[in-house]
Scaffold this motif. Structure first.
Motif, PDB file in Angstrom:
ATOM      1  N   GLY A   1      40.910  56.700  74.048  1.00 49.40           N
ATOM      2  CA  GLY A   1      41.534  56.958  72.752  1.00 49.40           C
ATOM      3  C   GLY A   1      42.370  58.228  72.739  1.00 49.40           C
ATOM      4  O   GLY A   1      43.353  58.330  72.002  1.00 49.40           O
ATOM      5  N   SER A   2      41.990  59.224  73.558  1.00 55.71           N
ATOM      6  CA  SER A   2      42.728  60.496  73.601  1.00 55.71           C
ATOM      7  C   SER A   2      43.627  60.614  74.821  1.00 55.71           C
ATOM      8  O   SER A   2      44.207  61.679  75.054  1.00 55.71           O
ATOM      9  N   LEU A   3      43.753  59.536  75.595  1.00 59.71           N
ATOM     10  CA  LEU A   3      44.537  59.589  76.833  1.00 59.71           C
ATOM     11  C   LEU A   3      46.008  59.817  76.520  1.00 59.71           C
ATOM     12  O   LEU A   3      46.568  59.202  75.610  1.00 59.71           O
ATOM     13  N   LYS A   4      46.648  60.717  77.289  1.00 61.60           N
ATOM     14  CA  LYS A   4      48.052  61.073  77.056  1.00 61.60           C
ATOM     15  C   LYS A   4      49.015  60.130  77.777  1.00 61.60           C
ATOM     16  O   LYS A   4      50.224  60.354  77.757  1.00 61.60           O
ATOM     17  N   ALA A   5      48.506  59.114  78.429  1.00 58.43           N
ATOM     18  CA  ALA A   5      49.338  58.147  79.148  1.00 58.43           C
ATOM     19  C   ALA A   5      48.945  56.740  78.715  1.00 58.43           C
ATOM     20  O   ALA A   5      47.844  56.501  78.219  1.00 58.43           O
ATOM     21  N   ALA A   6      49.880  55.794  78.896  1.00 57.52           N
ATOM     22  CA  ALA A   6      49.572  54.397  78.605  1.00 57.52           C
ATOM     23  C   ALA A   6      48.604  53.855  79.670  1.00 57.52           C
ATOM     24  O   ALA A   6      48.526  54.390  80.774  1.00 57.52           O
ATOM     25  N   TRP A   7      47.889  52.801  79.310  1.00 58.46           N
ATOM     26  CA  TRP A   7      46.921  52.258  80.263  1.00 58.46           C
ATOM     27  C   TRP A   7      46.824  50.738  80.109  1.00 58.46           C
ATOM     28  O   TRP A   7      47.196  50.174  79.072  1.00 58.46           O
ATOM     29  N   GLY A   8      46.341  50.116  81.174  1.00 60.12           N
ATOM     30  CA  GLY A   8      46.185  48.675  81.177  1.00 60.12           C
ATOM     31  C   GLY A   8      44.913  48.278  81.900  1.00 60.12           C
ATOM     32  O   GLY A   8      44.177  49.116  82.439  1.00 60.12           O
ATOM     33  N   VAL A   9      44.642  46.984  81.915  1.00 63.96           N
ATOM     34  CA  VAL A   9      43.441  46.430  82.547  1.00 63.96           C
ATOM     35  C   VAL A   9      43.873  45.581  83.730  1.00 63.96           C
ATOM     36  O   VAL A   9      44.705  44.678  83.579  1.00 63.96           O
ATOM     37  N   ASP A  10      43.321  45.864  84.888  1.00 69.70           N
ATOM     38  CA  ASP A  10      43.623  45.102  86.089  1.00 69.70           C
ATOM     39  C   ASP A  10      42.547  44.021  86.301  1.00 69.70           C
ATOM     40  O   ASP A  10      41.404  44.184  85.869  1.00 69.70           O
ATOM     41  N   HIS A  11      42.920  42.922  86.948  1.00 75.98           N
ATOM     42  CA  HIS A  11      42.019  41.784  87.208  1.00 75.98           C
ATOM     43  C   HIS A  11      41.446  41.239  85.907  1.00 75.98           C
ATOM     44  O   HIS A  11      40.265  40.892  85.830  1.00 75.98           O
ATOM     45  N   PHE A  12      42.291  41.143  84.885  1.00 78.45           N
ATOM     46  CA  PHE A  12      41.831  40.675  83.575  1.00 78.45           C
ATOM     47  C   PHE A  12      41.418  39.204  83.666  1.00 78.45           C
ATOM     48  O   PHE A  12      42.142  38.364  84.185  1.00 78.45           O
ATOM     49  N   GLY A  13      40.241  38.890  83.152  1.00 74.91           N
ATOM     50  CA  GLY A  13      39.730  37.532  83.168  1.00 74.91           C
ATOM     51  C   GLY A  13      38.765  37.249  84.284  1.00 74.91           C
ATOM     52  O   GLY A  13      38.281  36.113  84.417  1.00 74.91           O
ATOM     53  N   ARG A  14      38.450  38.252  85.113  1.00 76.54           N
ATOM     54  CA  ARG A  14      37.558  38.011  86.259  1.00 76.54           C
ATOM     55  C   ARG A  14      36.112  37.897  85.836  1.00 76.54           C
ATOM     56  O   ARG A  14      35.372  37.068  86.353  1.00 76.54           O
ATOM     57  N   HIS A  15      35.682  38.723  84.877  1.00 74.02           N
ATOM     58  CA  HIS A  15      34.266  38.757  84.496  1.00 74.02           C
ATOM     59  C   HIS A  15      34.036  37.970  83.214  1.00 74.02           C
ATOM     60  O   HIS A  15      34.855  37.994  82.289  1.00 74.02           O
TER      61      HIS A  15
END
Length: 636
Positions: free
Chosen positions: A540-554
């Motif tokens: 929530g406080s991260l100063k950079a954008a972020w994403g999720v890798d391997h989405f849908g694996r679990h």
């Protein structure tokens, strides 16, 4: 300009116009009053002074006349008093030309008062004795006008500031529902849904707020249904209902993903032959309970690994995919598996036929069918040996290192910066570049080691925090050198679980705040599977954008990421690689993409190799892609 500012400025302008109008009227009336008062005073003075001078003029007493004039003139209210003595042909003149005190020069220079003047002939009977002229001094009028208007202006300014403050408070209170509606609208636009807006007392706003709350609630339910639909489709396609694990299709897709990513490890096949005896002797209910117990213990066993895949392949066989390639450690793991399963059996009839384990270490030249075939051959050999045998299919590869050699290599690479960087572009379907994903390798004089070969060791030896900070720092330096570049950096699961890592990352990003907007951090989906709550605050406080890798694996993760708001998700290659196969059911992939869109995230397909794949993916709600249609290139 916001409605709040428009209303505030409008009201302040109206108040200012009212102030200026009232001030102008008051200024004009005060000036007219003071001018008229001065004129009346001059006329009265001439009349009274003429009566006082007449006796002295009749006796030609010039000294007495001067004394009377001096007494009147000394009051300072007159600029000039002049008396012409007609009989003596003389003049008595008194003048006061000094500027008034306490009044600024610019105000006097406005010429508001010119001084009233009156003249009268003094007579005695029919005899004219003299001519008396009196001119009033405007200084007193200037002084009174300046003092009165200054005080009035001060009060008006104080009232203006007071009204300004009260308007700010009143408008913020009255327009708070509109501000809440604006925030809620932005959240809805990004497919995020917060708490319902408090219903205001204003009738018009009340109706709008109720409508917004109702719409947000319906959309939230709709998007949740989409995520649930994706989970249902996934369970139908990849889930074994008895064990709660993945099925054969799931395991095959995950194996394809691991091999494509270059992730080392091993396939472990576990045959629990006693399940057949249990079914014959005690029924399918007891068998199913045993299957669930075995699945629970295997799942707990796998949790020691950062990434894994666990499935039930058939009635008696389970399969594990783990990032471990050391033969000695795999052997110990096999023994532990056999021991855990044996402990679940009470009074076994034949202890030799409880379980056997076959393993195949992933080789660089493997494809999915070859890997599973080798693992199945190892399992068959273990069955022939019986008594909980463990067979490992393993061939020593060139440049294959032992565990401690890997650790030494990674630590040397961190100390001497032996990492070679390359990147692969991510495009949308309009050809627009989204960002580039950073790839790393260790280059030595002897060989080049890809990330897939050493990252499992990084996780085992808990070096992920050092590695991630090192690579992020290098990426930030690249961004500073090349202003057109946008880079995505993968984080390890170990780092994501460390509070100290996020603190150090915040400090590092603060030192490079000018380029943080062009940095993307990719977290593995498994990090959320095991520690979502710990990631809410740092992300929530991260100063950079972020994403999720391997989405849908679990399993069961799709519905958990909605409140974390990733900027994008990269679909697991195990699902996107099958789109070109015959009889492929694309309903699940489309549902996963819709679920990601419900979180406001872009969906990116990975490992795209052909133009035909691109055409298929366009119709499945995928927003962008990356893969060998655009090969990686080295970063200078």
């Amino acid at each position: 300009m916001t409605l709040y500012r428009q209303l505030l400025v409008t009201m302040l302008l109206l108040f200012a116009i009212l102030f200026i109008t009232a001030y102008s009227v008051q200024f004009s009336s005060t000036r007219s009053y003071l001018a008229q008062q001065q004129e009346t005073t001059v006329v009265n003075t001439v009349t009274s002074l003429g009566l006082a001078l007449t006796p002295y003029l009749e006796t030609s007493d010039t000294v007495g006349a001067e004394s009377v004039i001096n007494a009147v003139f000394d009051g300072g209210f007159y600029r000039k008093v002049e008396l012409d003595l007609l009989a003596a042909n003389e003049q008595i003149i008194r003048e006061h030309l000094a500027a008034p005190r306490g009044v600024p020069d610019w105000f006097i220079n406005l010429g508001l008062f010119h001084g009233a003047q009156h003249e009268a002939v003094l007579t005695s009977g029919w005899l004219q004795l003299g001519v008396l002229s009196v001119e009033g001094h405007p200084g007193q009028a200037y002084y009174q006008l300046w003092q009165g208007m200054s005080q009035l202006a001060t009060w008006f300014v104080v009232c203006f500031l007071l009204v300004w403050g009260l308007l700010i408070l009143a408008l913020r209170y009255l327009l708070k529902p509109l501000h809440d509606i604006e925030i809620q609208a932005r959240e809805i636009e990004q497919h995020h849904f917060g708490k319902p807006i408090a219903v205001p007392s204003t009738r018009e706003l009340k109706e709008v707020v109720l409508a917004i709350n109702n719409m947000a609630g319906k959309l939230e339910v709709q998007f949740k249904e989409q995520a649930d639909e994706a989970e249902r489709l996934r369970h139908r396609a990849f889930f074994d209902p008895t064990s709660g694990l993945g099925n054969r299709a799931y395991f095959v897709s995950q194996s394809q993903s691991w091999i494509s990513d270059g992730t080392g490890g091993a396939v472990i096949l576990i045959a629990v032959d006693m399940l057949e005896q249990l079914d014959e002797q005690e029924g399918f209910v007891a068998r199913d309970q045993m299957i669930k117990a075995i699945a629970t213990h295997l799942r707990k066993l796998c949790q020691r690994f950062g990434e894994y895949a666990l499935s039930r392949l058939s009635a008696r066989e389970f399969a594990m995919l783990v990032p471990e390639s050391d033969v000695e450690r795999l052997s110990l793991l096999g023994e532990e598996i056999n021991r855990l399963i044996a402990e679940l059996v009470i009074d076994p009839v034949n202890s030799r036929n409880i379980s056997v384990v076959g393993m195949a270490v992933i080789q660089s030249e493997d494809d999915t069918s070859q890997l599973l075939t080798r693992a199945d051959n190892a399992l068959n050999k273990a069955r022939m040996n019986e008594a909980g045998s463990i067979i490992i299919e393993h061939r020593q590869q060139e440049h294959q290192l032992g565990r401690m050699a890997w650790k030494q290599l990674i630590e040397t690479a961190l100390a001497e910066d032996l990492f070679e960087l390359s990147s692969q572009a991510v495009f949308d379907f309009n050809g627009q570049l989204q960002h580039e994903e950073l790839y790393i390798a260790i280059r030595t004089d002897e060989a080049i080691y890809s990330a897939g070969s050493f990252l499992p060791m990084v996780e085992q030896f808990k070096l992920g925090e050092r590695l991630d900070l090192h690579i992020v720092e290098r990426a930030l330096k690249q961004l500073a050198i090349r202003p057109e570049l946008q880079l995505a950096v993968n984080l390890t699961q170990y780092s994501c679980r460390q509070a100290g890592f996020w603190h150090q990352l915040d400090q590092l990003l603060a030192l490079h705040s000018q380029v943080c907007a062009r940095l993307f951090l990719e977290l593995p989906e498994s990090a959320f599977f095991w520690g979502k709550n710990a990631l809410v605050a740092p992300l929530g406080s991260l100063k950079a954008a972020w994403g999720v890798d391997h989405f849908g694996r679990h399993f069961d993760v799709l519905t958990q990421l909605g409140d974390l708001r990733p900027h994008y998700v990269k679909l697991d290659h195990g699902f996107t690689s099958q789109v070109m196969e015959e009889n492929y059911d694309d309903a699940f992939l489309a549902a996963v993409c819709r679920s990601a869109h419900s979180m406001g995230a872009l969906t990116i397909a990975t490992r795209v190799e052909t133009e035909q794949q691109l055409e298929v993916l366009k119709g499945l709600y995928v927003d962008a892609y990356q893969g060998f249609v655009s090969p990686p290139h080295k970063l200078v």
